[in-house]
Design an enzyme around this catalytic site. Structure first.
Site, PDB file in Angstrom:
ATOM      1  N   GLY A  37       0.838  -1.190   0.000  1.00 19.04           N
ATOM      2  CA  GLY A  37       0.000   0.000   0.000  1.00 19.04           C
ATOM      3  C   GLY A  37       0.869   1.234   0.000  1.00 19.04           C
ATOM      4  N   GLN A  66       3.246   9.881   1.728  1.00 15.83           N
ATOM      5  CA  GLN A  66       4.508   9.224   1.350  1.00 15.83           C
ATOM      6  C   GLN A  66       5.028   9.719   0.003  1.00 15.83           C
ATOM      7  OE1 GLN A  66       3.027   4.995   2.235  1.00 15.83           O
ATOM      8  NE2 GLN A  66       5.200   4.925   2.737  1.00 15.83           N
ATOM      9  N   CYS A  73       7.819  -0.585   5.493  1.00 17.75           N
ATOM     10  CA  CYS A  73       7.229   0.631   4.936  1.00 17.75           C
ATOM     11  C   CYS A  73       8.201   1.215   3.925  1.00 17.75           C
ATOM     12  CB  CYS A  73       6.976   1.627   6.073  1.00 17.75           C
ATOM     13  SG  CYS A  73       6.224   3.169   5.535  1.00 17.75           S
ATOM     14  N   LEU A  74       7.666   1.675   2.796  1.00 16.95           N
ATOM     15  CA  LEU A  74       8.531   2.249   1.759  1.00 16.95           C
ATOM     16  C   LEU A  74       9.241   3.512   2.243  1.00 16.95           C
ATOM     17  CD1 LEU A  74       6.320   1.800  -1.447  1.00 16.95           C
ATOM     18  CD2 LEU A  74       8.159   0.325  -0.612  1.00 16.95           C
ATOM     19  N   HIS A 127      -2.108   0.267   8.860  1.00 15.16           N
ATOM     20  CA  HIS A 127      -0.792   0.858   8.558  1.00 15.16           C
ATOM     21  C   HIS A 127      -0.940   2.063   7.626  1.00 15.16           C
ATOM     22  CE1 HIS A 127       3.648   0.469   7.428  1.00 15.16           C
ATOM     23  NE2 HIS A 127       3.159   1.321   6.534  1.00 15.16           N
ATOM     24  N   GLU A 128      -1.676   1.864   6.532  1.00 14.82           N
ATOM     25  CA  GLU A 128      -1.791   2.941   5.533  1.00 14.82           C
ATOM     26  C   GLU A 128      -2.577   4.128   6.094  1.00 14.82           C
ATOM     27  OE1 GLU A 128       0.147   2.866   3.164  1.00 14.82           O
ATOM     28  OE2 GLU A 128       0.616   0.746   3.280  1.00 14.82           O
ATOM     29  N   HIS A 148      -0.733   6.553   8.334  1.00 15.83           N
ATOM     30  CA  HIS A 148       0.084   7.555   7.639  1.00 15.83           C
ATOM     31  C   HIS A 148      -0.651   8.897   7.532  1.00 15.83           C
ATOM     32  CE1 HIS A 148       3.762   5.604   6.285  1.00 15.83           C
ATOM     33  NE2 HIS A 148       3.093   4.565   5.813  1.00 15.83           N
TER      34      HIS A 148
END
Ligand code: NI
Length: 179
Positions: A49, A54, A100-101, A142-143, A146
């Site tokens: 995701g 991000q 996470c990216l 998680h997403e 953010h």
């Protein structure tokens, strides 16, 4: 379509409470382009995701892997959700490792609700209301975290669980031929 630059931990855009979209904005060219670019970026970097902050856009939009529940608005199995609201649907939690990216090549152990409801709007502005469990529930949490400036490292069960990906994979028994 374009692959966007991903903000890394330390960039202030990852620590802001993001702004909701108006219904008109969701249907507008800017938001639609952002959805396409975020999907392309998530696919390029193999993310489960991606959240708008991000990619340096502090607005309430996420795209997420959505296994098994194809929607018309899916693109490559990634579901965009505008203005998502997450509600826990159980007292039960799951404990697992996340990455996470925005924190490349790291994994850490996090506790999540094992079942959540997600409400929001798809890219056509139509309401989304889904209840998901397990890994999918963790991805949703998680997403959506953010969008409130929260990273998974804020929720580690222990800082001692934080591992470099290569060491994590070795501990889990995966062969790793890469550098
Ligand atoms: Ni992330």
């Amino acid at each position: 379509m374009a692959i966007l630059k991903v903000a890394r931990m330390g960039n202030p855009c990852l620590r802001q409470v993001c702004t909701p979209y108006t219904p008109e904005e969701i249907l507008g060219g800017e938001a639609q382009r952002l959805v396409d670019d975020m999907i392309e970026t998530a696919l390029e970097y193999d993310g489960a995701g991606l959240a708008a902050p991000q990619v340096h856009v502090t607005r309430r939009l996420v795209v997420m892997e959505w296994a098994g529940r194809k929607r018309k608005s899916d693109t490559h199995g990634l579901l965009p959700v505008f203005n998502p609201v997450v509600t826990p649907m159980t007292d039960k939690t799951l404990v697992h490792y996340e990455g996470c990216l925005s924190l490349p090549d790291l994994r850490g152990e996090v506790t999540r609700w094992s079942k959540v409801r997600i409400e929001g709007f798809d890219r056509e502005g139509k309401p989304i209301d889904e209840t998901v469990q397990g890994f999918q529930a963790a991805v949703v949490q998680h997403e959506c975290d953010h969008l409130d400036g929260i990273l998974y490292v804020d929720r580690l069960t222990s800082v001692k669980s934080l591992s470099f990906l290569k060491e994590f994979l070795r501990e889990q028994g995966y062969d790793d031929d890469s550098d």
